[in-house]
Design a protein around this motif. Structure first.
Motif, PDB file in Angstrom:
ATOM      1  N   ASP A 191      60.541  40.103  43.539  1.00 24.74           N
ATOM      2  CA  ASP A 191      59.422  39.153  43.636  1.00 24.74           C
ATOM      3  C   ASP A 191      58.779  39.241  45.024  1.00 24.74           C
ATOM      4  O   ASP A 191      57.558  39.253  45.159  1.00 24.74           O
ATOM      5  CB  ASP A 191      59.907  37.706  43.424  1.00 24.74           C
ATOM      6  N   SER A 192      59.618  39.307  46.056  1.00 22.35           N
ATOM      7  CA  SER A 192      59.098  39.330  47.429  1.00 22.35           C
ATOM      8  C   SER A 192      58.321  40.605  47.715  1.00 22.35           C
ATOM      9  O   SER A 192      57.281  40.566  48.375  1.00 22.35           O
ATOM     10  CB  SER A 192      60.235  39.226  48.449  1.00 22.35           C
ATOM     11  N   LEU A 193      58.823  41.737  47.229  1.00 22.10           N
ATOM     12  CA  LEU A 193      58.110  43.007  47.444  1.00 22.10           C
ATOM     13  C   LEU A 193      56.737  42.964  46.775  1.00 22.10           C
ATOM     14  O   LEU A 193      55.745  43.434  47.337  1.00 22.10           O
ATOM     15  CB  LEU A 193      58.922  44.182  46.891  1.00 22.10           C
ATOM     16  N   ILE A 194      56.681  42.378  45.589  1.00 21.17           N
ATOM     17  CA  ILE A 194      55.405  42.298  44.875  1.00 21.17           C
ATOM     18  C   ILE A 194      54.454  41.337  45.594  1.00 21.17           C
ATOM     19  O   ILE A 194      53.274  41.642  45.786  1.00 21.17           O
ATOM     20  CB  ILE A 194      55.640  41.904  43.398  1.00 21.17           C
ATOM     21  N   LEU A 195      54.988  40.223  46.063  1.00 23.26           N
ATOM     22  CA  LEU A 195      54.172  39.281  46.844  1.00 23.26           C
ATOM     23  C   LEU A 195      53.636  39.926  48.119  1.00 23.26           C
ATOM     24  O   LEU A 195      52.469  39.766  48.475  1.00 23.26           O
ATOM     25  CB  LEU A 195      54.992  38.042  47.227  1.00 23.26           C
ATOM     26  N   LEU A 196      54.519  40.675  48.777  1.00 22.19           N
ATOM     27  CA  LEU A 196      54.123  41.361  50.008  1.00 22.19           C
ATOM     28  C   LEU A 196      52.956  42.316  49.729  1.00 22.19           C
ATOM     29  O   LEU A 196      51.936  42.286  50.421  1.00 22.19           O
ATOM     30  CB  LEU A 196      55.308  42.142  50.593  1.00 22.19           C
ATOM     31  N   ALA A 197      53.112  43.143  48.701  1.00 24.29           N
ATOM     32  CA  ALA A 197      52.057  44.096  48.361  1.00 24.29           C
ATOM     33  C   ALA A 197      50.752  43.362  48.063  1.00 24.29           C
ATOM     34  O   ALA A 197      49.693  43.720  48.581  1.00 24.29           O
ATOM     35  CB  ALA A 197      52.481  44.946  47.161  1.00 24.29           C
ATOM     36  N   HIS A 198      50.837  42.310  47.271  1.00 26.10           N
ATOM     37  CA  HIS A 198      49.620  41.580  46.905  1.00 26.10           C
ATOM     38  C   HIS A 198      48.984  40.893  48.103  1.00 26.10           C
ATOM     39  O   HIS A 198      47.761  40.818  48.211  1.00 26.10           O
ATOM     40  CB  HIS A 198      49.920  40.581  45.785  1.00 26.10           C
ATOM     41  N   SER A 199      49.812  40.411  49.023  1.00 24.74           N
ATOM     42  CA  SER A 199      49.249  39.745  50.194  1.00 24.74           C
ATOM     43  C   SER A 199      48.505  40.743  51.075  1.00 24.74           C
ATOM     44  O   SER A 199      47.644  40.378  51.865  1.00 24.74           O
ATOM     45  CB  SER A 199      50.333  39.021  50.990  1.00 24.74           C
ATOM     46  N   ILE A 251      47.942  51.697  57.351  1.00 29.18           N
ATOM     47  CA  ILE A 251      47.487  52.875  56.598  1.00 29.18           C
ATOM     48  C   ILE A 251      46.625  52.418  55.415  1.00 29.18           C
ATOM     49  O   ILE A 251      46.906  51.399  54.782  1.00 29.18           O
ATOM     50  CB  ILE A 251      48.628  53.822  56.131  1.00 29.18           C
ATOM     51  N   PRO A 252      45.543  53.156  55.144  1.00 26.82           N
ATOM     52  CA  PRO A 252      44.548  52.678  54.185  1.00 26.82           C
ATOM     53  C   PRO A 252      44.918  52.953  52.725  1.00 26.82           C
ATOM     54  O   PRO A 252      44.195  53.625  52.022  1.00 26.82           O
ATOM     55  CB  PRO A 252      43.298  53.465  54.586  1.00 26.82           C
ATOM     56  N   VAL A 253      46.064  52.442  52.264  1.00 28.45           N
ATOM     57  CA  VAL A 253      46.445  52.683  50.872  1.00 28.45           C
ATOM     58  C   VAL A 253      45.890  51.588  49.961  1.00 28.45           C
ATOM     59  O   VAL A 253      45.596  50.477  50.399  1.00 28.45           O
ATOM     60  CB  VAL A 253      47.976  52.797  50.683  1.00 28.45           C
ATOM     61  N   ASP A 254      45.723  51.927  48.685  1.00 34.26           N
ATOM     62  CA  ASP A 254      45.220  50.988  47.688  1.00 34.26           C
ATOM     63  C   ASP A 254      46.341  50.439  46.820  1.00 34.26           C
ATOM     64  O   ASP A 254      46.205  49.403  46.187  1.00 34.26           O
ATOM     65  CB  ASP A 254      44.225  51.700  46.758  1.00 34.26           C
ATOM     66  N   LYS A 255      47.431  51.174  46.769  1.00 35.33           N
ATOM     67  CA  LYS A 255      48.461  50.871  45.797  1.00 35.33           C
ATOM     68  C   LYS A 255      49.797  51.369  46.316  1.00 35.33           C
ATOM     69  O   LYS A 255      49.836  52.347  47.064  1.00 35.33           O
ATOM     70  CB  LYS A 255      48.102  51.631  44.511  1.00 35.33           C
ATOM     71  N   ARG A 293      56.775  39.152  34.661  1.00 40.75           N
ATOM     72  CA  ARG A 293      56.905  37.795  35.156  1.00 40.75           C
ATOM     73  C   ARG A 293      56.643  37.723  36.668  1.00 40.75           C
ATOM     74  O   ARG A 293      56.008  36.795  37.166  1.00 40.75           O
ATOM     75  CB  ARG A 293      58.309  37.251  34.838  1.00 40.75           C
ATOM     76  N   ALA A 294      57.087  38.758  37.381  1.00 41.73           N
ATOM     77  CA  ALA A 294      56.909  38.765  38.839  1.00 41.73           C
ATOM     78  C   ALA A 294      55.485  39.150  39.256  1.00 41.73           C
ATOM     79  O   ALA A 294      55.163  39.120  40.433  1.00 41.73           O
ATOM     80  CB  ALA A 294      57.920  39.721  39.472  1.00 41.73           C
ATOM     81  N   GLY A 295      54.656  39.547  38.297  1.00 39.49           N
ATOM     82  CA  GLY A 295      53.259  39.827  38.626  1.00 39.49           C
ATOM     83  C   GLY A 295      52.961  41.266  39.009  1.00 39.49           C
ATOM     84  O   GLY A 295      51.920  41.550  39.599  1.00 39.49           O
ATOM     85  N   CYS A 296      53.866  42.168  38.679  1.00 35.27           N
ATOM     86  CA  CYS A 296      53.628  43.595  38.926  1.00 35.27           C
ATOM     87  C   CYS A 296      52.397  44.042  38.124  1.00 35.27           C
ATOM     88  O   CYS A 296      52.101  43.501  37.064  1.00 35.27           O
ATOM     89  CB  CYS A 296      54.862  44.371  38.489  1.00 35.27           C
ATOM     90  N   ASP A 297      51.631  44.990  38.655  1.00 33.78           N
ATOM     91  CA  ASP A 297      50.373  45.383  38.005  1.00 33.78           C
ATOM     92  C   ASP A 297      50.535  46.484  36.951  1.00 33.78           C
ATOM     93  O   ASP A 297      49.951  46.402  35.884  1.00 33.78           O
ATOM     94  CB  ASP A 297      49.378  45.862  39.073  1.00 33.78           C
ATOM     95  N   TYR A 298      51.300  47.522  37.289  1.00 38.87           N
ATOM     96  CA  TYR A 298      51.402  48.680  36.389  1.00 38.87           C
ATOM     97  C   TYR A 298      52.851  49.137  36.284  1.00 38.87           C
ATOM     98  O   TYR A 298      53.634  48.982  37.213  1.00 38.87           O
ATOM     99  CB  TYR A 298      50.566  49.856  36.909  1.00 38.87           C
TER     100      TYR A 298
END
Ligand code: C2E
Ligand code: CA
Ligand code: CA
Ligand code: CA
Length: 275
Positions: free
Chosen positions: A216-224, A191-195, A245-250
């Motif tokens: 951490d894994s969910l954030i990595l998954l989203a970023h990948s 599905i063409p989601v951005d976020k 710390r885990a790199g979440c954007d917003y």
């Protein structure tokens, strides 16, 4: 009901009646609100974790004169089809608010609006949105449409066509309530989601020291998958620090602000939430 005694049965009937009355009452209130300008939008800031600035706002619907939460009246709006006109009112009001803020010299920040899968029945919704953005000189990229996984349970071809068309005209798509529905995350690849927006329940469950690897894994998954990630329902600094710390954007949540009246939103529009 089968095994209940007489009293229980009567009790059950009365309860059903209450629910029915309430639904009919809510429907009447919604119809009235559509006719008499009885709705308003509140705006909840979404904070960029890198800059600590407000990145955008989520528009959240309220009834002006009734203390009925959206969790109660949105399902009624969906069942009665009123969501079509309500959804159009939300889009119009949010896009006009965007333009008003810009005219006041506050700058341009994204506005996210919630889209119910029942609005798929509104065949001209994208045309309507496009006319609104043109008329108000708003870039479609600054309008985010928040969908939930439930849209994938509706007619899937219809959903995919709708999402593809939204993207084609430039709107952003956010998957809301991420982590609460499907057990398989495979749909994220097509599905063409951005976020994605990590649901409060997920944040509450996994944002503690023992379990934060899941986060951490969910954030990595989203970023990948090249998706940005917003964590919502954040109320504590501890959660904020872990997400950063885990790199979440917003981040969106009471920690920064509850949903605000448009005039209150103006006051904090360019605030920096530095620690
Ligand atoms: P949602 O889209 O998941 O919106 C997030 C909800 O969490 C909002 O509730 C917001 O006020 C609340 N929230 C935000 N930060 C926090 C926090 O830190 N802690 C807690 N406990 N809650 C927080 P709200 O405004 O009552 O809306 C509930 C739901 O109603 C929304 O969930 C959305 O599904 C629906 N909704 C609201 N406005 C609209 C609309 O215009 N159209 C449609 N279709 N649905 C809407
Ligand atoms: Ca939402
Ligand atoms: Ca949500
Ligand atoms: Ca929700």
């Amino acid at each position: 009901v089968k095994h209940s005694g007489k009293n229980n049965y009567i009790f059950y009937q009365n309860k059903m009646k209450d629910v029915m009355n309430t639904k009919i009452e809510i429907e009447a209130i919604l119809r009235e609100a559509l006719k008499t300008d009885g709705f308003k939008l509140l705006y909840q800031p979404q904070v960029d974790l890198c800059s600590a600035e407000i990145y955008g706002f989520e528009a959240l619907l309220r009834l002006k004169d009734h203390n009925i939460r959206p969790d109660q009246f949105i399902p009624v709006a969906e069942d009665t089809g009123l969501i079509i006109n309500i959804g159009r009112w939300v889009a119009k009001t949010a896009i006009e608010q965007f333009a008003r803020w810009r005219e006041k010299g506050l700058g341009e920040k994204t506005i996210a609006i919630n889209y119910s899968s029942k609005q798929l029945r509104d065949k001209d919704f994208i045309i309507y949105l496009t006319q609104l953005t043109k008329a108000n000189k708003v870039k479609p990229e600054l309008i985010e449409i928040e969908i939930t996984e439930s849209i994938l349970l509706e007619n899937n071809n219809e959903t995919m066509t709708f999402l593809a068309e939204l993207k084609e005209v430039g709107f952003k798509i956010t998957l809301d309530d991420f982590g609460t529905g499907y057990s398989s995350l495979n749909y994220l690849t097509y599905i063409p989601v951005d976020k994605v927006k990590l649901d409060k329940s997920i944040n509450d469950k996994f944002l503690n020291l023992k379990n934060n690897r899941v986060m951490d894994s969910l954030i990595l998954l989203a970023h990948s998958l090249n998706l940005k990630i917003t964590a919502e329902g954040i109320e504590e600094w501890e959660q904020y620090l872990q997400l950063k710390r885990a790199g979440c954007d917003y981040i969106q949540g009471y920690l920064f602000s509850k949903p605000l009246e448009s005039t209150e939103a103006e006051e904090i529009f360019n605030h920096i939430f530095a620690m």
